[in-house]
Design a protein around this motif. Sequence first.
Motif, PDB file in Angstrom:
ATOM      1  N   ILE A 159      15.233 -24.637 -83.892  1.00 50.92           N
ATOM      2  CA  ILE A 159      16.281 -24.756 -82.680  1.00 50.92           C
ATOM      3  C   ILE A 159      17.526 -24.281 -83.000  1.00 50.92           C
ATOM      4  N   PHE A 160      17.947 -24.482 -84.374  1.00 49.33           N
ATOM      5  CA  PHE A 160      19.115 -23.978 -84.883  1.00 49.33           C
ATOM      6  C   PHE A 160      19.212 -22.272 -84.968  1.00 49.33           C
ATOM      7  N   LYS A 173      17.443 -20.594 -83.100  1.00 48.75           N
ATOM      8  CA  LYS A 173      17.528 -20.045 -81.711  1.00 48.75           C
ATOM      9  C   LYS A 173      18.959 -20.175 -81.207  1.00 48.75           C
ATOM     10  N   GLU A 174      19.538 -21.277 -81.461  1.00 46.71           N
ATOM     11  CA  GLU A 174      20.951 -21.006 -80.890  1.00 46.71           C
ATOM     12  C   GLU A 174      21.868 -20.267 -81.256  1.00 46.71           C
ATOM     13  N   LYS A 175      21.940 -19.784 -82.665  1.00 50.26           N
ATOM     14  CA  LYS A 175      22.528 -18.792 -83.166  1.00 50.26           C
ATOM     15  C   LYS A 175      22.264 -17.315 -82.957  1.00 50.26           C
ATOM     16  N   PHE A 216      25.670 -27.555 -85.021  1.00 50.52           N
ATOM     17  CA  PHE A 216      25.155 -27.361 -83.472  1.00 50.52           C
ATOM     18  C   PHE A 216      26.393 -27.440 -82.427  1.00 50.52           C
ATOM     19  N   TYR A 248      21.181 -32.012 -80.121  1.00 50.44           N
ATOM     20  CA  TYR A 248      20.345 -32.014 -81.416  1.00 50.44           C
ATOM     21  C   TYR A 248      21.051 -32.235 -82.593  1.00 50.44           C
TER      22      TYR A 248
END
Length: 776
Positions: free
Chosen positions: A364-365, A367-369, A708, A713
Amino acid sequence: MIRKIIKALWILLAVVLVVIVVVFVSISKGWIGYMPPVEDLENPNYKFATELLSEDGKVLGTWSYSKENRIYTSYNELPPSIIKALIATEDVRFKKHSGIDAKALFRAFVKRGLLFQKNAGGGSTLSQQLAKQLYTDEVAKNTLQRLLQKPIEWVIAVKLERYYTKEEILNMYLNKFDFLNNAVGVKTAAHTYFGCDPKDLKVEEAATLVGMCKNPSLYNPVRNNERTRGRRNVVLEQMRKAGYLTQAECDSLKALPLKLTYTRVDHKEGLATYFREYLRGVMTASKPDKSTYRGWQMQKYYEDSLAWENNPLYGWCAKNKKADGSNYNVYTDGLKIYTTINSHMQEYAEEAVKEHIGGYLQGIFFKEKEGSKNAPYPRAMKAEEVKNLLDRAMKQTDRYRRMKAAGASEAEIDKAFHTPQEMTVYSWHGLRDTVMTPLDSIRYYKMFLRTGFLSMDPSNGHVKAYVGGIDYTYFQYDMAMMGRRQVGSTIKPFLYTLAMENGFSPCDEVRHVEQTVLLEDGNTWTPRNANKKRYGEMVTLKWGLANSDNWISAYLMTKLNPYNLVGLIHAFGVENKNIDPVPSLCLGPCDISVGEMVSAYTAFANKGIRVSPLFVTRIEDSEGNLISSFSPRMHEVVSATSVYKMLVMLRAVINEGTGGRVRRYGITADMGGKTGTTNDNSDAWFIGFTPSLVSGCWVGGDDRDIHFGAMTYGQGAAAALPIWAIYMKKVFADPTLGYKQDETFDLPQGFDPCSETSEESADSTQENNGLDDLFN
């Protein structure tokens, strides 16, 4: 004429015999060549690795010099098969000679020396081979030494036979031999190649190890499986010839494939790597010398000084001496260190980190970046700020230091860090071969979330599980005991404890409105609050802690002394001297380690008595003699009555507050806990405890600026709590550990947390209860 020839031959023989006698006497006396002193022969200078054992008897790892990873094995621990294989293959008349096998020597002389037969067999006995391993392996550096090497081995072998029994010689041989792949000695070799103790070796496995004794490089089972299998079969055939195996047994064993359970000994791999490295640093520490600490290291000097005085394990090697007056050496003295770590619980903790971070959160991290030029830093951060952070990280690398030391200019270094090259990098799914610049590799590794986790028994301080990061090989900074980060709301139980000590109760009510606190300098502080529920209503302190409400915490700071709060935090075992006594302290801006927090929370499970982490229960020498034993270090922090009130509130955190996510994992246990999240989600915390186990977890980035973008999250309940929950679920599911979900806290019968209430009584006692003296 014939008589003269015969006479000359006799004279020549006599001269030869005299020369031989003189040579051997000279060798024995040490006049020529090298002859070890009698003391060395009686006590060979073996370097044995130290073993670290879990509380359930599993070897966690070893400490040794790189080429001496040897663990002592007694003769009684050796299987008969390896003894028989060794004698049958290397020295079939071992039990009959006294160091030199004249028959074998004569056979080797005739067949090799006169008939030039290469396969005539050697004349060296096991005693001679041991002598060579111990004393003459590096002597033959010139022609004279090569000529004297064999006679020296013979003399040493005879002396060894004089000082030791046959069993002791066999045992020394197998403990000394280097089986390659960092496996020195038969015990390490058995673990490295077959994943077992020597006593559990099968006959064909024992034959494999003995076969390696001829030439471990040539018969390396990892690289040359079939060749080593052939050598193994030669050993089995020798065992048959010696009468140790029947023809049928020999044939059936020779038909088996050579199967390995290969695990190379690597101090950066295996179970509890961070724990092993932390313990090594603690035990080998020297007495702190203030002059060796720089200005910014004074906090470290303070901690080391406290540890030297109060912790018998800290600097253990420097504090304890052997019978000869020298200090113990954890790399060479073959110590056995019995730790408190439970191997099963350690596995569960490491699995929990892998499952949550590696299997869920990290993706998830990423994907966020994804697509951000600033990654892993926030998109809103200025490009110049990101560049400065990466430049600072670059200057902390070994590559930069080496180039700087070699005289490279900044331009040359910058070019090297921006030049793509092939490299192998870490990933949660295994190593990856790729091409990137060294600077990009720094950015890449900073993308990985870090963690620290520690679990301990509140009754005796035994640390059951210790995880300092996600992978010690690539991320060596220990976030369990060494690193400190802002603790956020996990500090609030200390604030509420101070309130309970000052006469408050969980049932005291406060209006839920914004709070403004007057500061010592005349300014004011108004904290933000994520919780807008029940605005303007009267709420209890229990509700305030359960919901981690900042306004309620600020209200308590208006009624309590921040200096007293700092004192109480230190009483809970936090050694950070740089804690400012300001009202905002109630929100956790101070830096504390996971280990300190877990130790502090033991007081809530232990009726107000905090216990320090205990990592080792006892230390034995290589012969099993007890050298040191260690007991729990306990400190009374607060009254049992205050703790009972805190239990009511900390249970509410789980049952009706921010820690409620624990229940989604099927955990029904009676427990308390606290979540914590710092500004911008830089640090995510969760500390949870049952009556018999306290565990804590931190999750965050390598830098505080790596985090985040949203609380979904990044908050403690989402990033750290799941690791705790996964771990505890595994612990409860393992009946061999003895932890049960039906265990409850021992509260006094009929205890009423609201029996001592009223804000007035709290105010009236605040100035006269002696807390200023207690905490300052």
